[in-house]
Design a protein around this motif. Structure first.
Motif, PDB file in Angstrom:
ATOM      1  N   SER A   1      32.210  27.530  -5.407  1.00  0.00           N
ATOM      2  CA  SER A   1      33.457  26.776  -5.431  1.00  0.00           C
ATOM      3  C   SER A   1      34.242  26.970  -4.150  1.00  0.00           C
ATOM      4  CB  SER A   1      34.335  27.214  -6.611  1.00  0.00           C
ATOM      5  OG  SER A   1      35.574  26.542  -6.589  1.00  0.00           O
ATOM      6  N   GLU A   2      34.786  25.873  -3.648  1.00  0.00           N
ATOM      7  CA  GLU A   2      35.772  25.995  -2.589  1.00  0.00           C
ATOM      8  C   GLU A   2      37.002  26.709  -3.152  1.00  0.00           C
ATOM      9  OE1 GLU A   2      36.619  22.062  -1.244  1.00  0.00           O
ATOM     10  OE2 GLU A   2      34.546  21.636  -0.654  1.00  0.00           O
ATOM     11  N   ALA A   3      37.701  27.457  -2.300  1.00  0.00           N
ATOM     12  CA  ALA A   3      38.939  28.120  -2.717  1.00  0.00           C
ATOM     13  C   ALA A   3      40.103  27.130  -2.652  1.00  0.00           C
ATOM     14  CB  ALA A   3      39.215  29.323  -1.819  1.00  0.00           C
TER      15      ALA A   3
ATOM     16  N   ALA B   1      36.029  31.035   0.609  1.00  0.00           N
ATOM     17  CA  ALA B   1      37.347  30.748   1.181  1.00  0.00           C
ATOM     18  C   ALA B   1      37.282  30.759   2.702  1.00  0.00           C
ATOM     19  CB  ALA B   1      38.366  31.771   0.688  1.00  0.00           C
ATOM     20  N   GLY B   2      38.121  29.941   3.329  1.00  0.00           N
ATOM     21  CA  GLY B   2      38.187  29.895   4.787  1.00  0.00           C
ATOM     22  C   GLY B   2      38.469  28.490   5.265  1.00  0.00           C
TER      23      GLY B   2
ATOM     24  N   VAL C   1      45.622  28.260 -10.281  1.00  0.00           N
ATOM     25  CA  VAL C   1      44.246  27.754 -10.192  1.00  0.00           C
ATOM     26  C   VAL C   1      43.324  28.856  -9.673  1.00  0.00           C
ATOM     27  CG1 VAL C   1      42.733  26.025  -9.160  1.00  0.00           C
ATOM     28  CG2 VAL C   1      45.054  25.390  -9.844  1.00  0.00           C
ATOM     29  N   MET C   2      43.760  29.528  -8.607  1.00  0.00           N
ATOM     30  CA  MET C   2      42.929  30.590  -8.035  1.00  0.00           C
ATOM     31  C   MET C   2      42.793  31.778  -8.985  1.00  0.00           C
ATOM     32  SD  MET C   2      41.317  30.038  -5.292  1.00  0.00           S
ATOM     33  CE  MET C   2      40.927  31.718  -4.801  1.00  0.00           C
ATOM     34  N   ASN C   3      43.843  32.097  -9.721  1.00  0.00           N
ATOM     35  CA  ASN C   3      43.772  33.180 -10.696  1.00  0.00           C
ATOM     36  C   ASN C   3      42.674  32.916 -11.720  1.00  0.00           C
ATOM     37  OD1 ASN C   3      44.963  33.848 -13.713  1.00  0.00           O
ATOM     38  ND2 ASN C   3      45.197  35.571 -12.304  1.00  0.00           N
TER      39      ASN C   3
ATOM     40  N   ARG D   1      34.221  37.434  -7.602  1.00  0.00           N
ATOM     41  CA  ARG D   1      33.279  37.265  -6.480  1.00  0.00           C
ATOM     42  C   ARG D   1      33.846  36.215  -5.528  1.00  0.00           C
ATOM     43  NH1 ARG D   1      29.797  37.808 -10.742  1.00  0.00           N
ATOM     44  NH2 ARG D   1      29.968  35.569 -11.142  1.00  0.00           N
ATOM     45  N   MET D   2      34.298  36.662  -4.366  1.00  0.00           N
ATOM     46  CA  MET D   2      34.853  35.729  -3.383  1.00  0.00           C
ATOM     47  C   MET D   2      34.448  36.172  -1.993  1.00  0.00           C
ATOM     48  SD  MET D   2      38.599  33.964  -3.074  1.00  0.00           S
ATOM     49  CE  MET D   2      39.645  35.288  -2.511  1.00  0.00           C
ATOM     50  N   GLU D   3      34.045  35.191  -1.186  1.00  0.00           N
ATOM     51  CA  GLU D   3      33.589  35.456   0.172  1.00  0.00           C
ATOM     52  C   GLU D   3      34.481  34.681   1.151  1.00  0.00           C
ATOM     53  OE1 GLU D   3      29.657  34.338   2.864  1.00  0.00           O
ATOM     54  OE2 GLU D   3      29.408  34.711   0.721  1.00  0.00           O
TER      55      GLU D   3
END
Length: 362
Positions: free
Chosen positions: A334-336, A260-261, A346-348, A357-359
């Motif tokens: 995956s892109e956020a 994400a970002g 979708v994000m859930n 796992r998210m960076e």
């Protein structure tokens, strides 16, 4: 409750479309499917969200068969599907005004309401809970099947427990062929993510699973609505309010990580991770959007569509995860997506598939 051993059987498949649904063979297939359910068997069927695995909601043995076919923990409640508003009253203790308002606004449709159950609903269907989850789907085949089955069909998603939910009949066949009596093929599910679940037994209605019916839409009808903290990215360590919320869902075989970002920083970081993976001899998959799909070099890239259209990402997500399973990737990046409106749903699902796992990158 212990799982029953699933016996191998021949699974019949019948395709029902808008073009053939009124033909004698299609009507006969629906009647046969309804008879299978009334006799205690299992039938997978399309809904507007994902394919469901149906059994008689009022038959404890049918619910046990659902758990066995899916390999699903038996304390993970099943959703009871109905086809008429008047069928709600017999299975709940009371219908609060909040339920009447939401039913008028969103049923038939992708909304599940949790209410106190009546004695008519066995605890095998509710995972041992005193509450019952109920929804009225809008898919015409689903409504016809529920009517043929007697009005009450328990149906979780028609996949092996933990796997990505099925949005096509072939996904159901991959997971459940030989374990259930029949699959009704209605083509691609038009939404692609499971229904919104809202708990109406609390003082303030609480969203336990986000979906197409968003918090903003619910608030527009009810006023104050809360979102359970356990389903938010920052609340992944919060205790779940319902047993089913504690289990891993939607997961591909490969390890999935969300990045994400800002777009440029996300593309750069994913490319770095792909290079590292390739250096270890691993095959990488990337979930991108139309705008970025050409930015990932040697990785196997799949686009979830236009970033501005969350409906496209929702419809494609589970298909993409299943395709990666078939293509034997070792890792997926995956892109956020946006974390408000329908994007929250979708994000859930992505977060659950990734094991949270998210960076974040800049």
């Amino acid at each position: 409750m212990k799982h029953l051993e699933s016996r191998e059987m021949e699974t019949e498949l019948f395709k029902i479309t808008d073009e053939n649904r009124n033909r004698p063979d299609a009507l006969a297939a629906l009647k046969k499917a309804g008879r299978i359910l009334r006799d205690g068997g299992l039938v997978a069927f399309p809904t507007e969200t994902v394919y469901g695995l149906g059994g008689d909601a009022l038959n404890p043995e049918s619910s046990r068969k659902i758990y066995a076919a899916k390999g699903r923990p038996s304390d993970n409640p099943l959703i009871v599907h109905i086809c008429r508003w008047e069928d709600l009253a017999p299975i709940v203790r009371e219908i609060p005004e909040t339920a009447r308002k939401l039913g008028a606004a969103f049923w038939p449709g992708p909304l599940t309401m949790i209410l106190e159950k009546s004695d008519k609903v066995p605890k095998e269907t509710t995972g041992g809970l005193s509450t019952v989850a109920v929804r009225m789907p809008s898919d015409r085949t689903a409504l016809s099947l529920i009517r043929e089955a007697g009005g009450y069909v328990a149906a979780p998603s028609a996949n092996a427990s933990g796997r990505p939910s099925p949005t096509l009949a072939k996904h159901v066949k991959e997971d459940l062929s030989g374990k259930i009596e029949m699959i009704l093929d209605g083509g691609q599910a038009c939404i692609g993510l499971e229904s919104t679940i809202v708990d109406l037994t609390e003082a303030v209605p609480t969203i336990l699973r986000p979906g197409y019916i968003t918090k903003e839409m619910l608030s527009g009808i009810l006023g104050e609505v809360e979102t359970d903290r356990a389903i938010l990215p920052e609340g992944s360590d919060a205790p779940p309010k319902a047993p089913g919320m504690k289990y891993r869902h939607y997961a591909p075989k490969a390890e999935l990580t969300i990045i994400a970002g800002d777009e440029a920083a996300v593309v750069k970081r994913i490319n770095e991770l792909v290079q590292k993976a390739e250096g270890k001899g691993l095959r990488s998959g990337v979930i991108a959007t139309d705008a970025t799909a050409g930015s990932y070099g040697t990785a196997l890239v799949k686009s979830a569509g236009d970033r501005a259209k969350e409906e496209e990402a929702a419809r494609e997500l589970y298909r993409i995860l299943r395709e990666f399973d078939g293509e034997n990737v070792d890792v997926i990046y995956s892109e956020a997506f946006e974390e408000n409106g329908f994007g929250q749903a979708v994000m859930n699902r992505l977060l659950k598939a990734a094991g949270h796992r998210m960076e974040y990158v800049r």
